[in-house]
Write an enzyme that holds these catalytic residues in place. Sequence first.
Site, PDB file in Angstrom:
ATOM      1  N   LYS A 147       1.154   0.413  15.051  1.00  0.00           N
ATOM      2  CA  LYS A 147       2.569   0.412  15.406  1.00  0.00           C
ATOM      3  C   LYS A 147       2.991  -0.772  16.283  1.00  0.00           C
ATOM      4  O   LYS A 147       4.182  -1.051  16.417  1.00  0.00           O
ATOM      5  CB  LYS A 147       2.917   1.710  16.152  1.00  0.00           C
ATOM      6  CG  LYS A 147       3.005   2.905  15.231  1.00  0.00           C
ATOM      7  CD  LYS A 147       4.332   2.924  14.503  1.00  0.00           C
ATOM      8  CE  LYS A 147       4.337   3.788  13.284  1.00  0.00           C
ATOM      9  NZ  LYS A 147       4.131   3.077  12.022  1.00  0.00           N
ATOM     10  N   TYR A 163      -9.078   5.902   7.022  1.00  0.00           N
ATOM     11  CA  TYR A 163      -9.185   6.350   8.410  1.00  0.00           C
ATOM     12  C   TYR A 163     -10.189   7.494   8.412  1.00  0.00           C
ATOM     13  O   TYR A 163      -9.921   8.548   7.839  1.00  0.00           O
ATOM     14  CB  TYR A 163      -7.842   6.858   8.938  1.00  0.00           C
ATOM     15  CG  TYR A 163      -6.816   5.770   9.205  1.00  0.00           C
ATOM     16  CD1 TYR A 163      -6.066   5.219   8.169  1.00  0.00           C
ATOM     17  CD2 TYR A 163      -6.606   5.301  10.498  1.00  0.00           C
ATOM     18  CE1 TYR A 163      -5.126   4.226   8.420  1.00  0.00           C
ATOM     19  CE2 TYR A 163      -5.667   4.313  10.758  1.00  0.00           C
ATOM     20  CZ  TYR A 163      -4.926   3.783   9.719  1.00  0.00           C
ATOM     21  OH  TYR A 163      -3.998   2.802   9.971  1.00  0.00           O
ATOM     22  N   PRO A 171      -4.134   1.093  18.867  1.00  0.00           N
ATOM     23  CA  PRO A 171      -3.948   0.498  17.541  1.00  0.00           C
ATOM     24  C   PRO A 171      -3.944   1.484  16.364  1.00  0.00           C
ATOM     25  O   PRO A 171      -3.587   1.104  15.252  1.00  0.00           O
ATOM     26  CB  PRO A 171      -5.122  -0.471  17.427  1.00  0.00           C
ATOM     27  CG  PRO A 171      -6.143   0.020  18.387  1.00  0.00           C
ATOM     28  CD  PRO A 171      -5.410   0.704  19.490  1.00  0.00           C
ATOM     29  N   TYR A 229       4.067   6.683   9.558  1.00  0.00           N
ATOM     30  CA  TYR A 229       3.272   5.501   9.207  1.00  0.00           C
ATOM     31  C   TYR A 229       4.139   4.424   8.558  1.00  0.00           C
ATOM     32  O   TYR A 229       4.008   3.237   8.857  1.00  0.00           O
ATOM     33  CB  TYR A 229       2.141   5.915   8.264  1.00  0.00           C
ATOM     34  CG  TYR A 229       0.989   4.925   8.239  1.00  0.00           C
ATOM     35  CD1 TYR A 229      -0.146   5.126   9.021  1.00  0.00           C
ATOM     36  CD2 TYR A 229       1.027   3.797   7.433  1.00  0.00           C
ATOM     37  CE1 TYR A 229      -1.201   4.215   9.008  1.00  0.00           C
ATOM     38  CE2 TYR A 229      -0.011   2.884   7.412  1.00  0.00           C
ATOM     39  CZ  TYR A 229      -1.127   3.108   8.197  1.00  0.00           C
ATOM     40  OH  TYR A 229      -2.164   2.203   8.186  1.00  0.00           O
ATOM     41  N   HIS A 264       0.853  -1.191   0.000  1.00  0.00           N
ATOM     42  CA  HIS A 264       0.000   0.000   0.000  1.00  0.00           C
ATOM     43  C   HIS A 264       0.887   1.239   0.000  1.00  0.00           C
ATOM     44  O   HIS A 264       1.692   1.433   0.898  1.00  0.00           O
ATOM     45  CB  HIS A 264      -0.914   0.026   1.236  1.00  0.00           C
ATOM     46  CG  HIS A 264      -2.053  -0.939   1.153  1.00  0.00           C
ATOM     47  ND1 HIS A 264      -3.205  -0.806   1.877  1.00  0.00           N
ATOM     48  CD2 HIS A 264      -2.230  -2.054   0.391  1.00  0.00           C
ATOM     49  CE1 HIS A 264      -4.039  -1.787   1.584  1.00  0.00           C
ATOM     50  NE2 HIS A 264      -3.464  -2.560   0.688  1.00  0.00           N
TER      51      HIS A 264
HETATM   52  C1  PHB Z   1      -5.757  -3.774  10.697  1.00  0.00           C
HETATM   53  O1  PHB Z   1      -5.846  -4.046   9.494  1.00  0.00           O
HETATM   54  O2  PHB Z   1      -6.080  -4.592  11.566  1.00  0.00           O
HETATM   55  C2  PHB Z   1      -5.283  -2.423  11.096  1.00  0.00           C
HETATM   56  C3  PHB Z   1      -4.754  -1.578  10.144  1.00  0.00           C
HETATM   57  C4  PHB Z   1      -4.342  -0.315  10.490  1.00  0.00           C
HETATM   58  C5  PHB Z   1      -4.438   0.110  11.808  1.00  0.00           C
HETATM   59  C6  PHB Z   1      -4.937  -0.735  12.776  1.00  0.00           C
HETATM   60  C7  PHB Z   1      -5.368  -2.018  12.423  1.00  0.00           C
HETATM   61  O3  PHB Z   1      -4.058   1.360  12.133  1.00  0.00           O
END
Ligand code: PHB
Length: 393
Positions: free
Chosen positions: A299, A203, A295, A387, A78
């Site tokens: 990280k 997000y 989460p 990120y 990604h």
């Molecule tokens: C996930 O795919 O579980 C996931 C992805 C990004 C995040 C948190 C969890 O920031």
Amino acid sequence: MTTASTTRTRVVVVGGGPAGLLLSHLLHLAGIESVVLDHREHDEIATTHRAGILERDSVRLLVDSGASERVLTEGDRHGGIYLRFGGVSHHVDFEALVGASVWLYPQTAVFRDLHATRSAAAGDLRYGVSDVQVLDVAEPRVTYTGTDGRTHEVVAEVVVGADGSRSVCRPLVADRKQYLREYPFAWFGILAQAPRSAPELVYARSEKGFALISQRTPDVQRMYFQCDPGEDPTGWSDERIWEELQGRVAGVDDFGLQTGPVLERSVLPFRSFVQTPLRHDRLVLAGDAGHTVPPTGAKGLNLAMADVRVLAEELERFLLKGQADALETYTDRALARVWKAQHFSYWMTTMLHRSPDSEDFDEARQLGELESLVSSTAGSTYLAEGYTGWPTV
Ligand code: PHB
């Protein structure tokens, strides 16, 4: 107490999740033997859903150390994410901003690959044991009850606590200082049978709270939405879950949330935590045993892998080169990255979530922050850098 067996090894690793297995693998490559202990069964770890994003250097470490080739063939690269607010999605292009990508490759897959790699090298992995006790940290000695119901002992030169956020090793660090931030919300996480809603992760910040549209496979998706920390996930019907998610991603563009049967639902803990130091005598902590992040930004696993990379180097210095100061430098080296990630996770969390006591000012300020991020290269570069992961030092 009679011990049914005593095993002598160089490093005893408490915790056979991805961090413990990766350490055992890197040590094996350096010619250092280890024993890994875990009270969970292999299948329990392999099916516990955690985050799914690997930083650039986490992928490199897995590939370069020979731990996983599959991350490149089965993972999904990604090059950015979408920030969604004000009913519109804004693409943050990591490739253009910092020349780096992340990989969608779930933690369950990382665990399976590492387990397969250690097993192929005849690694000493002991799952499903109980009552693990670290009896001494100066001359490390760990006992446990084996699957045969008898007491076994492992004697080593160093004991590593890679045993997660409910670590039995953590309290053994004397004179420890703990930093804790709790949040007035948690995440409701689901796995759903549905096609992708967008090419990359979304997000979303809305007046109803945060939502994250993540992915697993072409037909199974992972999604989350902000909820009350005491929420009971069993009380939620599929319809109610989709209504909640839909309300948080609703907008004025053509974004369409793809829905389907909900396969799994759970509420995820949400806290920021650091313990320092990460070492006491010949005991060291790695990953969630030493620190936890919320989460947002994924990280957790990446930090654990960064700890392990540093720790493997320090253990090599300590055990193979006899450099007694090696374990002393571990805490500072590991925590330098940990605090950057603590800030990053806290920042992403507070920028995107709605606090129960949030006022008009907070809501409007949050939108101002998001707007200044997406409308400025300087603003979005910090997100892209954090990120995809800071360079390893
Ligand atoms: C996930 O795919 O579980 C996931 C992805 C990004 C995040 C948190 C969890 O920031």
